[in-house]
Design a protein around this motif. Structure first.
Motif, PDB file in Angstrom:
ATOM      1  N   PHE A 306      -0.504   3.180  16.740  1.00  0.00           N
ATOM      2  CA  PHE A 306       0.360   2.168  17.364  1.00  0.00           C
ATOM      3  C   PHE A 306       1.337   1.609  16.322  1.00  0.00           C
ATOM      4  O   PHE A 306       2.548   1.505  16.561  1.00  0.00           O
ATOM      5  CB  PHE A 306      -0.519   1.045  17.944  1.00  0.00           C
ATOM      6  N   CYS A 307       0.804   1.269  15.149  1.00  0.00           N
ATOM      7  CA  CYS A 307       1.645   0.679  14.093  1.00  0.00           C
ATOM      8  C   CYS A 307       2.677   1.688  13.582  1.00  0.00           C
ATOM      9  O   CYS A 307       3.823   1.316  13.303  1.00  0.00           O
ATOM     10  CB  CYS A 307       0.781   0.170  12.940  1.00  0.00           C
ATOM     11  N   ALA A 308       2.276   2.954  13.488  1.00  0.00           N
ATOM     12  CA  ALA A 308       3.226   3.983  13.031  1.00  0.00           C
ATOM     13  C   ALA A 308       4.365   4.098  14.037  1.00  0.00           C
ATOM     14  O   ALA A 308       5.548   4.168  13.669  1.00  0.00           O
ATOM     15  CB  ALA A 308       2.505   5.318  12.853  1.00  0.00           C
ATOM     16  N   LYS A 309       4.003   4.099  15.318  1.00  0.00           N
ATOM     17  CA  LYS A 309       5.003   4.243  16.382  1.00  0.00           C
ATOM     18  C   LYS A 309       5.952   3.042  16.434  1.00  0.00           C
ATOM     19  O   LYS A 309       7.164   3.188  16.543  1.00  0.00           O
ATOM     20  CB  LYS A 309       4.264   4.399  17.713  1.00  0.00           C
ATOM     21  N   LYS A 310       5.367   1.855  16.329  1.00  0.00           N
ATOM     22  CA  LYS A 310       6.178   0.629  16.454  1.00  0.00           C
ATOM     23  C   LYS A 310       6.750   0.162  15.112  1.00  0.00           C
ATOM     24  O   LYS A 310       7.396  -0.872  15.045  1.00  0.00           O
ATOM     25  CB  LYS A 310       5.313  -0.505  17.033  1.00  0.00           C
ATOM     26  N   LYS A 311       6.438   0.902  14.052  1.00  0.00           N
ATOM     27  CA  LYS A 311       6.858   0.524  12.691  1.00  0.00           C
ATOM     28  C   LYS A 311       6.405  -0.909  12.345  1.00  0.00           C
ATOM     29  O   LYS A 311       7.190  -1.754  11.885  1.00  0.00           O
ATOM     30  CB  LYS A 311       8.372   0.677  12.530  1.00  0.00           C
ATOM     31  N   VAL A 312       5.154  -1.162  12.599  1.00  0.00           N
ATOM     32  CA  VAL A 312       4.554  -2.447  12.242  1.00  0.00           C
ATOM     33  C   VAL A 312       3.739  -2.237  10.960  1.00  0.00           C
ATOM     34  O   VAL A 312       2.791  -1.458  10.948  1.00  0.00           O
ATOM     35  CB  VAL A 312       3.617  -2.956  13.366  1.00  0.00           C
ATOM     36  N   PHE A 313       4.162  -2.906   9.894  1.00  0.00           N
ATOM     37  CA  PHE A 313       3.448  -2.806   8.617  1.00  0.00           C
ATOM     38  C   PHE A 313       3.238  -4.210   8.067  1.00  0.00           C
ATOM     39  O   PHE A 313       3.944  -5.142   8.448  1.00  0.00           O
ATOM     40  CB  PHE A 313       4.271  -1.991   7.601  1.00  0.00           C
ATOM     41  N   ALA A 314       2.287  -4.324   7.133  1.00  0.00           N
ATOM     42  CA  ALA A 314       2.054  -5.623   6.506  1.00  0.00           C
ATOM     43  C   ALA A 314       3.204  -5.955   5.558  1.00  0.00           C
ATOM     44  O   ALA A 314       3.838  -5.057   5.007  1.00  0.00           O
ATOM     45  CB  ALA A 314       0.735  -5.583   5.735  1.00  0.00           C
ATOM     46  N   ASP A 315       3.454  -7.256   5.381  1.00  0.00           N
ATOM     47  CA  ASP A 315       4.375  -7.701   4.329  1.00  0.00           C
ATOM     48  C   ASP A 315       3.527  -7.869   3.075  1.00  0.00           C
ATOM     49  O   ASP A 315       2.546  -8.613   3.093  1.00  0.00           O
ATOM     50  CB  ASP A 315       5.012  -9.046   4.710  1.00  0.00           C
ATOM     51  N   VAL A 316       3.896  -7.179   2.021  1.00  0.00           N
ATOM     52  CA  VAL A 316       3.009  -7.181   0.850  1.00  0.00           C
ATOM     53  C   VAL A 316       3.733  -7.541  -0.435  1.00  0.00           C
ATOM     54  O   VAL A 316       4.945  -7.402  -0.551  1.00  0.00           O
ATOM     55  CB  VAL A 316       2.332  -5.804   0.634  1.00  0.00           C
ATOM     56  N   GLU A 317       2.925  -7.973  -1.373  1.00  0.00           N
ATOM     57  CA  GLU A 317       3.345  -8.115  -2.756  1.00  0.00           C
ATOM     58  C   GLU A 317       2.479  -7.125  -3.516  1.00  0.00           C
ATOM     59  O   GLU A 317       1.248  -7.260  -3.529  1.00  0.00           O
ATOM     60  CB  GLU A 317       3.058  -9.564  -3.195  1.00  0.00           C
ATOM     61  N   VAL A 318       3.101  -6.116  -4.089  1.00  0.00           N
ATOM     62  CA  VAL A 318       2.333  -5.091  -4.820  1.00  0.00           C
ATOM     63  C   VAL A 318       2.008  -5.626  -6.211  1.00  0.00           C
ATOM     64  O   VAL A 318       2.870  -6.186  -6.879  1.00  0.00           O
ATOM     65  CB  VAL A 318       3.136  -3.773  -4.914  1.00  0.00           C
ATOM     66  N   ILE A 319       0.740  -5.482  -6.593  1.00  0.00           N
ATOM     67  CA  ILE A 319       0.337  -5.971  -7.924  1.00  0.00           C
ATOM     68  C   ILE A 319      -0.383  -4.875  -8.698  1.00  0.00           C
ATOM     69  O   ILE A 319      -0.919  -3.926  -8.112  1.00  0.00           O
ATOM     70  CB  ILE A 319      -0.598  -7.207  -7.841  1.00  0.00           C
ATOM     71  N   ALA A 320      -0.428  -5.055 -10.012  1.00  0.00           N
ATOM     72  CA  ALA A 320      -1.220  -4.172 -10.879  1.00  0.00           C
ATOM     73  C   ALA A 320      -2.649  -4.708 -10.907  1.00  0.00           C
ATOM     74  O   ALA A 320      -2.890  -5.894 -10.655  1.00  0.00           O
ATOM     75  CB  ALA A 320      -0.626  -4.152 -12.276  1.00  0.00           C
ATOM     76  N   ALA A 321      -3.586  -3.833 -11.244  1.00  0.00           N
ATOM     77  CA  ALA A 321      -4.999  -4.226 -11.240  1.00  0.00           C
ATOM     78  C   ALA A 321      -5.260  -5.432 -12.138  1.00  0.00           C
ATOM     79  O   ALA A 321      -6.062  -6.305 -11.797  1.00  0.00           O
ATOM     80  CB  ALA A 321      -5.858  -3.038 -11.684  1.00  0.00           C
ATOM     81  N   LYS A 322      -4.566  -5.528 -13.246  1.00  0.00           N
ATOM     82  CA  LYS A 322      -4.812  -6.646 -14.177  1.00  0.00           C
ATOM     83  C   LYS A 322      -4.487  -8.009 -13.534  1.00  0.00           C
ATOM     84  O   LYS A 322      -4.893  -9.044 -14.050  1.00  0.00           O
ATOM     85  CB  LYS A 322      -4.014  -6.458 -15.473  1.00  0.00           C
ATOM     86  N   ASP A 323      -3.757  -7.997 -12.435  1.00  0.00           N
ATOM     87  CA  ASP A 323      -3.370  -9.258 -11.794  1.00  0.00           C
ATOM     88  C   ASP A 323      -4.278  -9.651 -10.621  1.00  0.00           C
ATOM     89  O   ASP A 323      -3.984 -10.616  -9.896  1.00  0.00           O
ATOM     90  CB  ASP A 323      -1.914  -9.171 -11.317  1.00  0.00           C
TER      91      ASP A 323
END
Ligand code: NAP
Ligand code: ZN
Ligand code: ZN
Length: 347
Positions: A306-323
């Protein structure tokens, strides 16, 4: 056995730290996945800090896992090397009980193997989650992920997505349904996006004035500051369904009062302490409070599609493991827009 790089918690009071863990050799039905991204769910924090009860340390948290298949067992049919794959909150279940047979593995009446802080079906091996370089999971509990999507934004769907999709679907949310979403965090922002994608009219109910400008962008038609008594009074009796995603103590009664006659508040937020609930708003409005736990494997696949079809994705902040530890502190301050996604290549 293979060695995975991971981030683990050694006790409820110490920060997470790098650790090597071992993963089993893929069996005939297993897939090995090189993890690309893993989301940080508030459940990870509740668990490692012992807020829901004592944990078995060390714990490698993480149940919002997306990556690429690196090895497959001889009898694996769903995946080949190089495919994208996802793993959510469960890595196995008894598969025999009435609930497992109905596709409700999350309510397994036998042994449910959560992705971390649990045991595998052998009753001995401890499960360790997705803050790690790779994982080995039976193909039956591994989800298909379509290519061409932003993987760092797909990872959170594996918990935040399914946990909110499942009750919205169960309640038949469609055009015209008035849905309230309480708490704009990882789960809450997905609930807003998914309910809007299903056609609902969504009210974002938040304690953070600073999130007001985001509500419309996420798909809500209005934003209501829960601390404002006049705003709450105006909303009384107007919502068919509320998805309550709050992770801590809050006044559930004031939310029940926002429901229409026969409306339901779905509790997905897993506050460690019990709530006080008044009987009168429930009785006089024939309202209900129900719980909901993630979703089954089949439904999780349906949600991903459903999400792929509707282009629904989470809003994210990508972090490194140390953070990771700093990110935990920000989640606790409701200061995340709206999910942290760990780049697992940094482990
Ligand atoms: P999160 O990102 O921290 O979001 C929770 C949001 O709730 C916050 O952003 C904040 O939103 C609001 N909030 C937090 N503390 C509050 C308080 N004391 N009073 C009022 N509002 C408060 O957490 P999450 O990852 O979305 O997870 C939410 C909860 O769901 C956690 O308890 C988690 O364990 C649980 N969970 C349950 C399931 C399930 O299957 N049922 C699955 C996953 C997670 P505002 O700033 O907008 O007020
Ligand atoms: Zn989760
Ligand atoms: Zn079962």
């Amino acid at each position: 056995m293979s060695e995975a790089r991971a981030y683990a918690s050694a006790s409820p009071t110490t920060p997470l730290a790098p650790r090597r863990i071992s993963r089993r050799e893929p069996g005939p039905l297993d897939v090995a996945i090189d993890i690309a991204y893993c989301g940080i769910c508030h459940s990870d924090i509740h668990t490692v800090r012992g807020e829901w009860g004592p944990g078995a340390y060390p714990i490698v948290p993480g149940h919002e896992i997306v990556g690429r298949v690196s090895r497959v067992g001889k009898r694996v049919k769903k995946f080949k090397i190089g495919d994208l794959a996802g793993v959510g909150c469960m890595v196995d279940s008894c598969r025999k009980c009435a609930n497992c047979r109905r596709g409700m593995e999350q309510h397994c009446l036998g042994r449910l193997s959560f992705t971390y802080n649990a045991v595998e079906q052998d009753g001995v091996t401890r499960t360790q989650g997705g803050y790690s370089s790779h994982i080995v999971v039976d193909e039956a509990f591994t989800l298909k992920v379509k290519s061409g999507q932003p993987l760092e934004r797909v990872a959170p769907l594996l918990c935040a997505g399914i946990t909110t999709y499942s009750p919205l679907k169960r309640h038949g949310v469609k055009k015209g349904t008035r849905v309230g979403v309480l708490g704009l965090g990882g789960l809450g922002h997905m609930a807003v996006k998914l309910a809007a994608a299903m056609g609902a009219t969504v009210t974002a109910l938040s304690g953070s004035e600073s999130k007001r400008p985001d509500a419309k962008k996420l798909g809500a038609s209005s934003f209501a500051l829960t601390k404002d008594p006049a705003v709450m009074a105006a909303l009384a009796g107007t919502l068919d369904l509320i998805i309550d995603t709050v992770s801590g103590d809050h006044d559930v009664n004031s939310m029940v009062g926002l429901l229409t006659t026969g409306g339901t508040l779905v509790m997905v937020g897993a506050s460690p302490r019990p709530h006080a609930v008044g009987s009168f708003p429930l009785i006089f409005g024939r309202r209900a409070i129900e719980g909901s736990l993630i979703g089954g494997i089949k439904e999780t696949q349906e949600m991903l599609d459903f999400c792929a079809k509707k282009k629904v994705f989470a809003d994210v902040e990508v972090i490194a493991a140390k953070d990771i530890n700093a990110a935990y502190e920000r989640v606790l301050k409701s200061d995340v827009r709206y999910r942290f996604s760990i780049d697992c290549s940094t482990l």
